[in-house]
Scaffold this motif. Sequence first.
Motif, PDB file in Angstrom:
ATOM      1  N   ALA A 182      15.117   3.165  -2.043  1.00 37.24           N
ATOM      2  CA  ALA A 182      14.524   1.844  -2.270  1.00 37.24           C
ATOM      3  C   ALA A 182      13.392   1.944  -3.294  1.00 37.24           C
ATOM      4  CB  ALA A 182      14.003   1.265  -0.963  1.00 37.24           C
ATOM      5  N   PRO A 183      13.203   0.905  -4.109  1.00 37.39           N
ATOM      6  CA  PRO A 183      12.157   0.959  -5.141  1.00 37.39           C
ATOM      7  C   PRO A 183      10.761   0.905  -4.546  1.00 37.39           C
ATOM      8  CG  PRO A 183      13.174  -1.211  -5.071  1.00 37.39           C
ATOM      9  CD  PRO A 183      13.980  -0.337  -4.153  1.00 37.39           C
ATOM     10  N   GLU A 184       9.795   1.277  -5.346  1.00 40.48           N
ATOM     11  CA  GLU A 184       8.411   1.328  -4.879  1.00 40.48           C
ATOM     12  C   GLU A 184       7.911  -0.057  -4.449  1.00 40.48           C
ATOM     13  OE1 GLU A 184       4.874   2.479  -3.556  1.00 40.48           O
ATOM     14  OE2 GLU A 184       6.556   3.790  -4.062  1.00 40.48           O
ATOM     15  N   TRP A 185       8.358  -1.110  -5.144  1.00 38.70           N
ATOM     16  CA  TRP A 185       7.883  -2.448  -4.774  1.00 38.70           C
ATOM     17  C   TRP A 185       8.304  -2.817  -3.346  1.00 38.70           C
ATOM     18  CZ3 TRP A 185      11.531  -5.906  -3.278  1.00 38.70           C
ATOM     19  CH2 TRP A 185      12.821  -5.829  -3.820  1.00 38.70           C
ATOM     20  N   PHE A 186       9.470  -2.322  -2.920  1.00 39.21           N
ATOM     21  CA  PHE A 186       9.917  -2.606  -1.557  1.00 39.21           C
ATOM     22  C   PHE A 186       9.004  -1.916  -0.550  1.00 39.21           C
ATOM     23  CE2 PHE A 186      12.360  -1.373   2.211  1.00 39.21           C
ATOM     24  CZ  PHE A 186      12.766  -2.624   2.675  1.00 39.21           C
ATOM     25  N   ARG A 187       8.738  -0.628  -0.781  1.00 36.31           N
ATOM     26  CA  ARG A 187       7.860   0.093   0.155  1.00 36.31           C
ATOM     27  C   ARG A 187       6.472  -0.540   0.180  1.00 36.31           C
ATOM     28  NH1 ARG A 187       8.202   5.109   2.688  1.00 36.31           N
ATOM     29  NH2 ARG A 187       6.219   5.627   3.678  1.00 36.31           N
ATOM     30  N   ALA A 188       5.949  -0.918  -0.994  1.00 34.83           N
ATOM     31  CA  ALA A 188       4.624  -1.543  -1.042  1.00 34.83           C
ATOM     32  C   ALA A 188       4.616  -2.869  -0.284  1.00 34.83           C
ATOM     33  CB  ALA A 188       4.198  -1.751  -2.489  1.00 34.83           C
ATOM     34  N   GLY A 189       5.721  -3.615  -0.386  1.00 36.32           N
ATOM     35  CA  GLY A 189       5.814  -4.867   0.350  1.00 36.32           C
ATOM     36  C   GLY A 189       5.822  -4.655   1.841  1.00 36.32           C
ATOM     37  N   VAL A 190       6.615  -3.699   2.304  1.00 35.10           N
ATOM     38  CA  VAL A 190       6.684  -3.410   3.745  1.00 35.10           C
ATOM     39  C   VAL A 190       5.322  -2.933   4.250  1.00 35.10           C
ATOM     40  CG1 VAL A 190       7.727  -1.957   5.522  1.00 35.10           C
ATOM     41  CG2 VAL A 190       9.151  -2.917   3.700  1.00 35.10           C
ATOM     42  N   GLU A 191       4.665  -2.074   3.501  1.00 37.82           N
ATOM     43  CA  GLU A 191       3.369  -1.556   3.946  1.00 37.82           C
ATOM     44  C   GLU A 191       2.331  -2.667   4.041  1.00 37.82           C
ATOM     45  OE1 GLU A 191       2.587   1.663   1.280  1.00 37.82           O
ATOM     46  OE2 GLU A 191       3.765   3.099   2.470  1.00 37.82           O
ATOM     47  N   ALA A 192       2.401  -3.665   3.157  1.00 41.06           N
ATOM     48  CA  ALA A 192       1.500  -4.813   3.266  1.00 41.06           C
ATOM     49  C   ALA A 192       1.855  -5.648   4.491  1.00 41.06           C
ATOM     50  CB  ALA A 192       1.569  -5.663   1.998  1.00 41.06           C
ATOM     51  N   ALA A 193       3.150  -5.803   4.777  1.00 44.24           N
ATOM     52  CA  ALA A 193       3.582  -6.561   5.957  1.00 44.24           C
ATOM     53  C   ALA A 193       3.162  -5.865   7.251  1.00 44.24           C
ATOM     54  CB  ALA A 193       5.090  -6.765   5.929  1.00 44.24           C
ATOM     55  N   MET A 194       3.071  -4.558   7.214  1.00 42.69           N
ATOM     56  CA  MET A 194       2.630  -3.815   8.397  1.00 42.69           C
ATOM     57  C   MET A 194       1.200  -4.182   8.789  1.00 42.69           C
ATOM     58  SD  MET A 194       4.317  -0.127   7.340  1.00 42.69           S
ATOM     59  CE  MET A 194       3.446   0.841   8.565  1.00 42.69           C
ATOM     60  N   LYS A 195       0.429  -4.739   7.858  1.00 38.83           N
ATOM     61  CA  LYS A 195      -0.958  -5.129   8.112  1.00 38.83           C
ATOM     62  C   LYS A 195      -1.087  -6.594   8.494  1.00 38.83           C
ATOM     63  CE  LYS A 195      -2.373  -1.659   4.723  1.00 38.83           C
ATOM     64  NZ  LYS A 195      -2.958  -1.415   3.392  1.00 38.83           N
ATOM     65  N   ALA A 196       0.036  -7.285   8.624  1.00 33.25           N
ATOM     66  CA  ALA A 196       0.006  -8.719   8.930  1.00 33.25           C
ATOM     67  C   ALA A 196      -0.261  -8.964  10.407  1.00 33.25           C
ATOM     68  CB  ALA A 196       1.336  -9.358   8.530  1.00 33.25           C
ATOM     69  N   PRO A 197      -0.987 -10.033  10.736  1.00 34.06           N
ATOM     70  CA  PRO A 197      -1.158 -10.401  12.139  1.00 34.06           C
ATOM     71  C   PRO A 197       0.139 -10.986  12.695  1.00 34.06           C
ATOM     72  CG  PRO A 197      -2.126 -12.075  10.731  1.00 34.06           C
ATOM     73  CD  PRO A 197      -1.694 -10.952   9.826  1.00 34.06           C
ATOM     74  N   SER A 198       0.288 -10.912  14.015  1.00 35.56           N
ATOM     75  CA  SER A 198       1.445 -11.506  14.686  1.00 35.56           C
ATOM     76  C   SER A 198       1.069 -11.799  16.125  1.00 35.56           C
ATOM     77  CB  SER A 198       2.658 -10.566  14.644  1.00 35.56           C
ATOM     78  OG  SER A 198       2.378  -9.342  15.301  1.00 35.56           O
ATOM     79  N   ALA A 199       1.818 -12.692  16.763  1.00 31.50           N
ATOM     80  CA  ALA A 199       1.512 -13.083  18.138  1.00 31.50           C
ATOM     81  C   ALA A 199       1.533 -11.863  19.051  1.00 31.50           C
ATOM     82  CB  ALA A 199       2.519 -14.123  18.622  1.00 31.50           C
ATOM     83  N   MET A 200       0.419 -11.634  19.741  1.00 35.84           N
ATOM     84  CA  MET A 200       0.289 -10.525  20.685  1.00 35.84           C
ATOM     85  C   MET A 200       0.616  -9.183  20.044  1.00 35.84           C
ATOM     86  SD  MET A 200       1.853 -12.372  24.112  1.00 35.84           S
ATOM     87  CE  MET A 200       1.254 -11.066  25.208  1.00 35.84           C
ATOM     88  N   ASN A 201       0.446  -9.096  18.722  1.00 31.81           N
ATOM     89  CA  ASN A 201       0.667  -7.860  17.961  1.00 31.81           C
ATOM     90  C   ASN A 201       2.069  -7.293  18.184  1.00 31.81           C
ATOM     91  OD1 ASN A 201      -0.213  -5.913  16.100  1.00 31.81           O
ATOM     92  ND2 ASN A 201      -0.805  -4.500  17.719  1.00 31.81           N
ATOM     93  N   ARG A 202       3.067  -8.165  18.331  1.00 27.61           N
ATOM     94  CA  ARG A 202       4.423  -7.683  18.573  1.00 27.61           C
ATOM     95  C   ARG A 202       5.160  -7.318  17.294  1.00 27.61           C
ATOM     96  NH1 ARG A 202       5.867 -12.033  23.371  1.00 27.61           N
ATOM     97  NH2 ARG A 202       5.037 -10.797  25.079  1.00 27.61           N
TER      98      ARG A 202
END
Length: 261
Positions: A182-202
Amino acid sequence: MAEHTQLIDAVNIRTAIRSYDSDPIDDDAARQLEMTLDPINLLSGLHIQLVRDRPQVFAEANASGHLKNAANYLAIVGPKDDDEAKERAGFYAERVVLAATLRGLGTLWVAGSWDRAEAARHCHVRRDEELYLGVVIGHPEHHLERLQESYDELVEVQRTHRPTKSYEEFTAGMTDDERAAAPEWFRAGVEAAMKAPSAMNRQPVTFSYDADADTAAAHIDPSAGDEHWALNDLGIAKLHFQIGAGQGQWAWGDGGLFIHR
């Protein structure tokens, strides 16, 4: 923090703030937030509103110690019974959250830690609309000291303030070979999403990459048990991914595709 003005910087330092100073959001700061809200509401078809100085909305949570000095909130209002609007609400309200982060304000998405009926009394909900969720907003506790912390210090706080699923868990539908290709932009996108808030941190969203089409996709993970707020969380995760990936655009919906520009 002053030199860090990009949304990716906000992604990298945003944390869920539960304790606030009693200092109010002043009129100048409120005007700046409204200047962010107005175009976002126009673009999104939502009706997000800043409501100040209503501590009674959080009376129970403040009294129990779950929150401290919570008094202001973003009322996330949108069309009734509209799944796409609920996803857009996550995407665009999180954009406001990140703008507030860059201004040194703290935020916390709330679903159950407030009096929804009381909150609805202090915002405008039209007959064809509903109040989806709220975002507590205000000055974090000891905010003057916090403003003196370096960007790197705030990044470290974000990195360690809560557990998160791994990159492999966020890309659960992919093989190791597919991840490596996968290209670097995909990994960078996923890593940013890993820092996103979500209900009850699920963290109920996963991502995949299609090498043939050079597209990413976002999926709701039903095993996360977050069906009630999953669409909102999907929108938040998509925004973080888009910011991390750089340039590109999402299609709405579970399984919606991301075209990188």
